[in-house]
Design an enzyme around this catalytic site. Structure first.
Site, PDB file in Angstrom:
ATOM      1  N   HIS A  19       0.813  -1.214   0.000  1.00 11.11           N
ATOM      2  CA  HIS A  19       0.000   0.000   0.000  1.00 11.11           C
ATOM      3  C   HIS A  19       0.849   1.269   0.000  1.00 11.11           C
ATOM      4  O   HIS A  19       0.386   2.321  -0.468  1.00 11.11           O
ATOM      5  CB  HIS A  19      -0.968  -0.030   1.176  1.00 11.11           C
ATOM      6  CG  HIS A  19      -1.986  -1.128   1.066  1.00 11.11           C
ATOM      7  ND1 HIS A  19      -2.457  -1.848   2.148  1.00 11.11           N
ATOM      8  CD2 HIS A  19      -2.604  -1.657  -0.034  1.00 11.11           C
ATOM      9  CE1 HIS A  19      -3.324  -2.750   1.728  1.00 11.11           C
ATOM     10  NE2 HIS A  19      -3.432  -2.659   0.412  1.00 11.11           N
ATOM     11  N   SER A 100      -6.695  -1.870  -0.340  1.00  5.34           N
ATOM     12  CA  SER A 100      -6.314  -1.036  -1.488  1.00  5.34           C
ATOM     13  C   SER A 100      -7.474  -0.211  -2.051  1.00  5.34           C
ATOM     14  O   SER A 100      -7.253   0.927  -2.492  1.00  5.34           O
ATOM     15  CB  SER A 100      -5.682  -1.902  -2.580  1.00  5.34           C
ATOM     16  OG  SER A 100      -6.514  -2.995  -2.923  1.00  5.34           O
ATOM     17  N   ASP A 164      -3.376  -8.185  -7.086  1.00  7.78           N
ATOM     18  CA  ASP A 164      -3.036  -8.728  -5.774  1.00  7.78           C
ATOM     19  C   ASP A 164      -3.736 -10.068  -5.573  1.00  7.78           C
ATOM     20  O   ASP A 164      -4.609 -10.202  -4.706  1.00  7.78           O
ATOM     21  CB  ASP A 164      -3.465  -7.703  -4.707  1.00  7.78           C
ATOM     22  CG  ASP A 164      -3.208  -8.181  -3.288  1.00  7.78           C
ATOM     23  OD1 ASP A 164      -2.401  -9.116  -3.108  1.00  7.78           O
ATOM     24  OD2 ASP A 164      -3.825  -7.623  -2.360  1.00  7.78           O
TER      25      ASP A 164
END
Length: 280
Positions: A19, A100, A164
């Site tokens: 992040h 995210s 991800d």
């Protein structure tokens, strides 16, 4: 397979790295007035309660965001990310961690578009509720990889794609490379950021070799290890592969990585890695 739940790992050292990189890329894109498109292929639930039963069962955040939260002498490179975490937490107590999607929502401008996908039914419902009031965000329960075909290239011709996957099965390491190659063929000027866990180093070496074989150039590798590589079960490090990184990201991570290692990694363990996997 849909057994993976990020709530067990939210806010750990891997999230801090992932992040932080995500935030720096978004901030760089905002330096130009023209709007851009943000695609999150494996978005998760969006918000995680750190005091929940899931988080407390494996309180990995105590060795991740909790240490950043308490740190002094913060480098400028960590501030965009940390501000996104602060936006969810009133006062001094750390209660929630943004995934995210919420970090992107905090950092993006009103005219920037968000497209978020999540297959897990429970996480999808939570994510949809989190973003329900954001008219610039679209949330779908679809295969995120398919969006690399459906949504690229964006109309703005400026875009950031965050990938991800859960890596629940070994095939994920090869599948993600195949799909990056597919997306790149459609949108070669986009910024692609792929997170990866280091569980077995040989898997990562194989994936890096396959990325090189795609012929894609301008690939930056960023890695933070908290334990020595091992053949036992468990993540010892994590990293980000960034294709077409903003011009100053390498310099920013050269400052941030040593600081993260100092704050997050017990003395004598771990490593940092910052190198061009494939130059421009």
């Amino acid at each position: 397979m849909l057994s993976y739940r990020h709530c067990f790992h939210a806010g750990n050292h891997a999230d801090v790295l992932k992040h932080s990189v995500q935030s720096l890329i978004i901030e760089s894109l905002k330096e130009k007035e023209k709007r851009f498109f943000y695609l999150d292929t494996h978005a998760g639930a969006g918000r995680y309660q750190l005091g929940s039963e899931h988080a407390e069962r494996t309180p990995e955040y105590l060795q991740g965001i909790a240490k950043i939260w308490q740190a002094d002498d913060l480098p400028a490179e960590i501030i965009p990310y940390l501000n996104a975490v602060r936006a969810l937490n009133q006062g001094k107590k750390l209660r929630y961690y943004p995934g995210s999607p919420l970090i992107a929502q905090h950092l993006l401008r009103s005219g920037d578009k968000m497209h978020l996908t999540e297959l897990h039914p429970g996480d999808y419902k939570l994510l949809r509720n989190e973003l329900s009031k954001n008219e610039h965000a679209k949330v779908q329960r679809v295969d995120g990889y398919q969006q690399l075909k459906a949504k690229l290239p964006p109309l703005s011709r400026r875009g950031f794609i965050l990938m991800d996957p859960s890596y629940e099965i070994k095939d994920d390491y090869q599948r993600v490379v195949k799909n990056i190659e597919e997306g790149y063929r459609r949108f070669a000027t986009g910024i692609y950021a792929l997170w990866y866990p280091v569980v077995l180093r040989q898997q990562i070496k194989k994936m890096m070799g396959q990325l090189k074989d795609t012929g894609i150039t301008h690939i930056l590798q960023i890695e933070l290890g908290v334990l020595p590589d091992s053949d036992r079960y468990g993540m010892t490090a994590s990293g980000m592969i960034v294709i077409n990184p903003p011009w100053k990201l390498e310099q920013q991570m050269a400052i941030l990585l040593p600081w993260l290692r100092q704050v997050l990694v017990p003395a004598g363990y771990g490593h940092i890695l910052l190198k061009w996997l494939v130059p421009e």
